[in-house]
Each structure stands twice: as structure tokens, then as C-alpha cells.
Design a protein around this motif. Structure first.
Motif, PDB file in Angstrom:
ATOM      1  N   UNK A  68      -5.277  -2.816  -4.482  1.00 43.54           N
ATOM      2  CA  UNK A  68      -4.405  -1.663  -4.645  1.00 43.54           C
ATOM      3  C   UNK A  68      -4.126  -0.989  -3.297  1.00 43.54           C
ATOM      4  N   UNK A  69      -5.168  -0.741  -2.519  1.00 45.21           N
ATOM      5  CA  UNK A  69      -4.986  -0.054  -1.241  1.00 45.21           C
ATOM      6  C   UNK A  69      -4.219  -0.918  -0.248  1.00 45.21           C
ATOM      7  N   UNK A  70      -4.630  -2.177  -0.125  1.00 45.00           N
ATOM      8  CA  UNK A  70      -3.931  -3.070   0.808  1.00 45.00           C
ATOM      9  C   UNK A  70      -2.484  -3.301   0.377  1.00 45.00           C
ATOM     10  N   UNK A  71      -2.270  -3.480  -0.926  1.00 47.42           N
ATOM     11  CA  UNK A  71      -0.917  -3.701  -1.427  1.00 47.42           C
ATOM     12  C   UNK A  71      -0.031  -2.484  -1.256  1.00 47.42           C
ATOM     13  N   UNK A  72      -0.602  -1.292  -1.445  1.00 48.17           N
ATOM     14  CA  UNK A  72       0.170  -0.068  -1.256  1.00 48.17           C
ATOM     15  C   UNK A  72       0.670   0.067   0.165  1.00 48.17           C
ATOM     16  N   UNK A  73      -0.197  -0.222   1.122  1.00 45.89           N
ATOM     17  CA  UNK A  73       0.222  -0.131   2.525  1.00 45.89           C
ATOM     18  C   UNK A  73       1.209  -1.235   2.890  1.00 45.89           C
ATOM     19  N   UNK A  74       1.052  -2.409   2.293  1.00 45.34           N
ATOM     20  CA  UNK A  74       2.017  -3.482   2.547  1.00 45.34           C
ATOM     21  C   UNK A  74       3.410  -3.077   2.065  1.00 45.34           C
ATOM     22  N   UNK A  75       3.474  -2.440   0.899  1.00 48.80           N
ATOM     23  CA  UNK A  75       4.761  -1.969   0.381  1.00 48.80           C
ATOM     24  C   UNK A  75       5.335  -0.858   1.254  1.00 48.80           C
ATOM     25  N   UNK A  76       4.464   0.057   1.712  1.00 49.42           N
ATOM     26  CA  UNK A  76       4.923   1.179   2.537  1.00 49.42           C
ATOM     27  C   UNK A  76       5.521   0.686   3.851  1.00 49.42           C
ATOM     28  N   UNK A  77       4.810  -0.201   4.518  1.00 50.82           N
ATOM     29  CA  UNK A  77       5.313  -0.737   5.789  1.00 50.82           C
ATOM     30  C   UNK A  77       6.596  -1.525   5.566  1.00 50.82           C
ATOM     31  N   UNK A  78       6.638  -2.293   4.490  1.00 53.51           N
ATOM     32  CA  UNK A  78       7.833  -3.079   4.184  1.00 53.51           C
ATOM     33  C   UNK A  78       9.037  -2.179   3.912  1.00 53.51           C
TER      34      UNK A  78
END
Length: 438
Positions: free
Chosen positions: A45-55
Motif C-alpha cells: 500500500x505505501x510503496x504503491x501509493x508513492x508510485x502512483x503519486x510520482x507517476x
């Protein structure tokens, strides 16, 4: 210089990695007994959230297909806001943990369940009789004795809260759960506030050189609408309807109208053609216009019926209205030119200046401006962002005086990045000019 940039980037990455590890630990590791799907799910959840934010940020800046920007924007930008308030809530929980443990200790009965680790992955609860503790009194002799509390009475004292799970696990779950609820509630309410649309704020500004005939003249000031893959045509329509509902004499759009190209966001901006005011609608660029194709947007707003003031001035019946380009235009040779906008004017007349950034107030003072109207700060948008905004701007929000010049800074109508505001509600301000001769 390059080495300094690399060191700074590595420092930022290290801080972010540490903060996210801390979040994962408090919310997922400390609230579970052993490694399992909850801990793994939290990491995803945390890693995926940041991946979406940066993207989402990269897609917006690089002009990715608009459908992709829209897919990434909502979850990515909301995660940015949520992660901020999760971190703040978990940090606040550190002060609550010792207080909650102390309260549980006081409510615990004589025989307190103590957590004893069995191996690296499991733990069990063991009850330690009070007679087996060091320094404890000997057990009473056998025979008829006064009966202790019944199981139901023990449960009423809160012992079941301590037996399963252990006290430490129980505290972690209570604090972690409360932090998650607080963060989600804060972001949810802040997002609702933005999507609901800006509220009208009214401010009276006296001007020494304003003639009596202009007493009560109303200027509707709107800044930082930030039309984007998140805030689209429906939001623009709310802004327009709110402005028109104030029945202003003049409308001032002071920058950061969009976050995207005319091709993608032209339809979203179309409701601006409905703006109505006795003396028209005027526009100056903000820094985000220069990220989105400023020249194209200047032509688009002109097509929609707004009058761009690009380092220019117009004489209205009772005062001069001037506008300067944003500082960001300097990189394209289109920066602010105060001499061009204000030079050679009749200094006996009052002058109102539209300038996106509050830091331009110092040039306004030098050129004898009576009132500067700005935006840019969003009032900080996400508390405690107001502290950062205050460090970078002379005024974060509201009306202040600098010598003979007054500066009014709007918090803005929309939001950049997360469509969320906390502690800085959006506004459209109606400035009512007052003549000191009235």
C-alpha cells in the motif's frame, strides 16, 4: 553544484524512506503478532501509493495522454495528502502511547497477563501469579477465604483488554487505528471542501486617491483555480457561478488558472466565457501558466472574453488597472516589467495592480501602486504548509500594508496536486474599494 544537488537529493530520499518505514512499522508491524499478509499488504500500500503519486506528477509535467493523467491523478495526489496526515497523526500518537499504557497498568488486576515470546514469529500470553513475583507476600493458607472477583467482575475491570492481545499490541492497535481514522477523516473533509467550491469573502479596502464616485466599487478576485485532470469543467462552472453571483463591477483572475495544455483543458476552461462584470474581466499569468504553455493560454482566455494584462495598463473611469507577468516568465523572456506597466501614468489617480505572487509587492511600492491583488500561496493549502508559505512570501493570506501600498492575497479557489485543503479554505474575494473622501 552538481555534487551538492546529488547530496540534497539523496538526503531527501533518505528522509522519505525513513518516514515511510516508520509509518509501516507503526501502522502494520507493531499492530500484528507476526509476519503475514497484513504486513506485506501494508508495504504494498505505501510503496504503491508513492508510485502512483510520482507517476501522476511526472505524467502532468511531461504532457502524457490526458486519459492517463486522469487515471493517475486522483489516487496519486490523494495519497500525497493522506501520507502527510498519517505521518502527523502517528507522530502525535507517540505522546498518547505512554499515557494509555499507564492507564492500563492502573486498571489491571493483581494477576496481570504478561506477554512472553515463544520464538521469533509467535508470542503467547502467560499469567504470572502474584505470589510468584519477587517481593510478593506469601499466599494465604488453605481454607475458607474471602472470595475474589468473579470472571465477569474481572472482565469489567478491563483485564480482557490485557489478556489477548498483549498490552503493547493493544496500545499499538488503538493508537494506529486512531491515527488512520484521523488522517482519512482530515483528508476526506479537506477534499470535500475543495470539490464543494470556494466561498465568498468580502473585504473593504480604503484608498486615499480613490474619488468619491468610486466609493463601493467591487472587484471580484479569483486566483489559483488550477483546472487539471482532477478539477475540470464542473469545477470551473462552480467558480464562474459564484463570481457572477456577487455581481461585481470588475473581475480579476490573478494567475494559475490551469495545470495543463489548451488541448487538454480548453473544454474545462470554457465556462469562463460566462463571466459577467460591468467593466469586464482581466487576467494575468501565474507561474503554472508557464508550465502549461503561457502564450497559448493568453490567447485562449482572450478568446473566452477575458482581457490579458501582459505588463500593461488600462484606464478605468476612476482608477488605473495594471497587470504584470509572473516571475516564472523570466525564463522565457516574458517576465514582469513594472516600468512598462506603470511608467508614465497620472500619479494623481489611484492604481490597482494584478500580480500573481505576493513577493512582487516591493516593486509595486517603488512604483506608487495603491493596491496589489495576488494569489499563489493557497494560504499554505495543507497545514502546516502555511509555515513554509510564510517563509517564502511576505503575506500568506489577507490584507496587509507596505508603506503607502496595500497588498491583498487570496487563498485561491482551487488546489494544486491533492484536491485537498486543510486549515486554508478556498475563497473568491470581493474587494470593495472605499474612498476616504466619502
Amino acid at each position: 553544484m552538481a555534487i551538492l544537488f546529488v547530496l540534497l537529493a539523496l538526503t531527501v530520499l533518505a528522509v522519505m524512506a525513513g518516514a515511510n518505514w516508520y509509518l509501516w512499522r507503526r501502522l502494520f508491524r507493531d499492530t500484528t503478532r507476526a509476519a503475514g499478509w497484513v504486513r506485506r499488504g501494508g508495504a504494498v500500500l505505501i510503496a504503491g501509493g508513492w508510485a502512483l503519486a510520482v507517476s501522476a506528477l511526472v505524467a502532468e509535467r511531461t504532457g502524457a495522454p490526458f486519459w492517463l493523467q486522469r487515471v493517475l491523478a486522483w489516487p496519486g495526489f490523494l495519497w500525497l495528502a493522506l501520507s502527510i496526515y498519517l505521518l502527523l497523526a502517528v507522530l502525535a500518537g507517540e505522546a498518547v502511547r505512554p499515557l494509555l499504557r499507564r492507564w492500563l497498568e492502573r486498571r489491571a488486576p493483581a494477576d496481570v497477563p504478561v506477554a512472553r515470546p515463544v520464538d521469533a514469529r509467535h508470542e503467547e500470553t502467560e499469567t504470572v501469579p502474584s505470589s510468584a513475583r519477587p517481593g510478593a507476600r506469601p499466599a494465604p493458607p488453605e481454607g475458607p477465604q474471602e472470595t475474589g472477583p468473579t470472571p465477569q467482575e474481572t472482565q469489567d475491570t478491563g483485564s480482557t483488554l490485557l489478556a489477548a492481545p498483549s498490552r503493547r499490541l493493544f496500545v499499538s492497535r488503538v493508537v494506529g487505528g486512531a491515527a488512520a481514522v484521523a488522517a482519512v477523516g482530515t483528508v476526506g473533509y479537506g477534499t470535500y471542501g475543495v470539490l464543494r467550491g470556494p466561498r465568498v469573502k468580502r473585504v473593504t479596502v480604503p484608498l486615499a486617491r480613490l474619488p468619491r464616485a468610486a466609493h463601493g466599487y467591487r472587484i471580484a478576485v479569483v486566483s489559483d483555480i488550477h483546472l487539471s485532470p482532477v478539477l475540470g469543467r464542473g469545477f470551473a462552472q462552480k467558480v464562474v457561478d459564484t463570481i457572477n453571483g456577487t455581481q461585481p463591477d470588475l473581475i480579476a483572475v490573478v494567475g494559475d488558472l490551469v495545470d495543463g495544455s489548451v488541448k487538454d483543458l480548453g473544454p474545462a476552461a470554457a465556462p469562463l466565457a460566462q463571466l459577467t462584470a460591468r467593466h469586464g474581466s482581466y487576467f494575468v499569468t501565474g507561474n503554472h501558466e508557464y508550465f502549461s504553455g503561457a502564450e497559448q493560454w493568453v490567447e485562449e482566455v482572450r478568446r473566452l472574453g477575458l482581457l490579458p494584462l501582459e505588463n500593461a495598463r488600462t484606464e478605468l473611469p476612476w482608477f488605473d488597472l495594471a497587470g504584470v507577468n509572473d516571475i516564472a516568465g523570466e525564463s522565457e523572456g516574458q517576465g514582469p516589467d513594472f516600468t512598462r506597466a506603470l511608467g508614465g501614468r497620472d500619479t494623481a489617480r489611484a492604481c490597482v495592480l494584478l500580480a500573481h505572487q505576493p513577493v512582487q509587492i516591493h516593486d509595486a511600492v517603488e512604483h506608487g501602486v495603491d493596491l496589489q491583488l495576488s494569489g499563489h500561496t493557497h494560504g499554505g493549502q495543507l497545514w502546516p504548509g502555511s509555515l513554509l508559505a510564510a517563509a517564502a512570501n511576505p503575506t500568506v493570506a489577507g490584507l496587509e500594508r507596505y508603506g503607502d501600498t496595500q497588498l491583498y492575497v487570496s487563498r485561491g479557489a482551487g488546489a494544486w496536486g491533492p484536491p485537498t485543503r486543510v486549515g486554508a479554505p478556498s475563497d473568491i474575494t470581493v474587494i470593495e474599494l472605499a474612498s476616504k473622501q466619502a
